[in-house]
Design a protein around this motif. Structure first.
Motif, short mmCIF file in Angstrom:
data_model
loop_
_atom_site.label_atom_id
_atom_site.label_comp_id
_atom_site.label_asym_id
_atom_site.label_seq_id
_atom_site.Cartn_x
_atom_site.Cartn_y
_atom_site.Cartn_z
N ASN A 76 42.14 26.06 -90.72
CA ASN A 76 43.02 25.81 -89.58
C ASN A 76 42.23 25.30 -88.38
N ALA A 77 41.05 25.85 -88.17
CA ALA A 77 40.22 25.41 -87.04
C ALA A 77 39.73 23.98 -87.24
N VAL A 78 39.35 23.63 -88.48
CA VAL A 78 38.91 22.26 -88.76
C VAL A 78 40.07 21.29 -88.58
N ASN A 79 41.25 21.63 -89.08
CA ASN A 79 42.40 20.76 -88.95
C ASN A 79 42.80 20.56 -87.49
N ASP A 90 33.45 28.11 -81.97
CA ASP A 90 34.91 28.15 -81.92
C ASP A 90 35.48 29.02 -83.04
N LEU A 91 34.65 29.36 -84.01
CA LEU A 91 35.07 30.24 -85.10
C LEU A 91 34.70 31.69 -84.83
N GLU A 189 27.67 23.09 -86.06
CA GLU A 189 29.07 22.95 -86.43
C GLU A 189 29.19 22.71 -87.92
N ILE A 190 30.38 22.95 -88.44
CA ILE A 190 30.67 22.72 -89.85
C ILE A 190 31.49 21.44 -89.97
N TYR A 191 31.09 20.58 -90.89
CA TYR A 191 31.76 19.30 -91.10
C TYR A 191 32.22 19.21 -92.55
N LEU A 192 33.46 18.76 -92.74
CA LEU A 192 34.01 18.57 -94.08
C LEU A 192 34.19 17.07 -94.33
N PRO A 193 33.20 16.41 -94.94
CA PRO A 193 33.26 14.95 -95.10
C PRO A 193 34.43 14.48 -95.96
N ASN A 194 34.88 15.31 -96.89
CA ASN A 194 35.99 14.93 -97.78
C ASN A 194 37.28 15.70 -97.48
#
Length: 271
Positions: A76-79, A90-91, A189-194
């Motif tokens: 939810n935080a990534v979206n 932020d998490l 930070e955490i990144y979701l490339p896909n």
């Protein structure tokens, strides 16, 4: 007599030349040693940061795979960010006054932080959590705690406890120290490339290589709680990928996160 003077002059020249060469060699050696030390210190700091990011990505991968509530808060935080990434700050709400550290806030869900703590404890508290005579769990090198009086290049999770501390106090302090590294000493930070897709078959965790390249030879494929395999990742790797990377701080509380030693854009990796 003339021959004697020539011999004395020759000996003087040879001695002077020898001293000059010795001084030059010594100066060069000191210069090379200084350069080597400088390079080594820089490399050590980069390795520590790389290990810290890999460890954090590994724990986040375990949370996303095994904890429904922690995964939901994370996704939810990534979206909500609209750019495929979320700052760890932020998490996880984290406060520190140099003496006391704490995390958690009634205005912010603690599901991810608590799940991260559970996974952290499995590696720190329970050394044989995934014991199996036919297989061992793969994981990154645990991060070190620099700047402590008795550091001595030893992984901080193996430091001896203070006299009188209970087991709960010991390991709570370990977790707070870890949070200090990822939330106070660094900007990560955490990144979701896909993106993130369900149903979840597996999750791949890794970190920015801290080089201007689009691959990393250190990554981990999380299939189950105790089924984790080392792999390589590139821009063509498919599936759910969790990448931990630094970001440049632009204001409080991230003003110390300049990372000026790197001359490339962190966001280019696997973009």
């Amino acid at each position: 007599m003339r021959n004697t003077l020539k011999l004395i002059a020759l000996v003087f020249i040879l001695n002077f030349s020898s001293c000059s060469e010795d001084e030059l060699i010594e100066t060069n050696s000191e210069t090379q040693s200084s350069i080597a030390k400088s390079t080594t210190l820089t490399e050590i700091e980069d390795i520590r940061l790389q290990n810290l990011m890999q460890w954090t990505g590994h724990l986040a991968g375990q949370v996303a795979l095994n904890n429904n509530e922690g995964r939901a808060q994370f996704i939810n935080a990534v979206n909500a960010s609209n750019n495929g990434s979320v700052k760890l700050s932020d998490l996880i709400h984290y406060e520190s006054d140099n003496q006391n550290r704490s995390y958690g806030n009634t205005d912010l869900s603690e599901s991810f932080a608590n799940a991260l703590k559970d996974e952290f404890y499995k590696y720190v508290l329970i050394s044989d959590f995934c014991s199996n005579p036919e297989r061992t769990r793969d994981r990154p090198v645990p991060p070190e705690l620099p700047g402590q009086p008795n550091f001595q290049h030893q992984s901080w999770i193996y430091n001896y406890p203070e006299p009188g501390d209970t087991e709960e106090e010991i390991y709570e302090e370990r977790f707070q120290q870890y949070l200090g590294l990822i939330l106070e000493d660094n900007c990560l930070e955490i990144y979701l490339p896909n993106g993130f897709n369900t149903p979840i078959r597996n999750i791949i965790s890794s970190a920015h290589p801290l080089l201007d390249q689009n691959f990393n030879y250190e990554a981990y494929k999380h299939v189950a709680e105790c089924n984790i395999d080392p792999i390589n990742i590139t821009s063509r790797t498919l599936g759910n990928i969790i990448i931990v990377r630094p970001y440049i701080g632009t204001g409080f509380p991230d003003t110390n996160c300049t990372y000026t030693q790197f001359d490339f854009d962190f966001t280019d990796f696997l973009d």
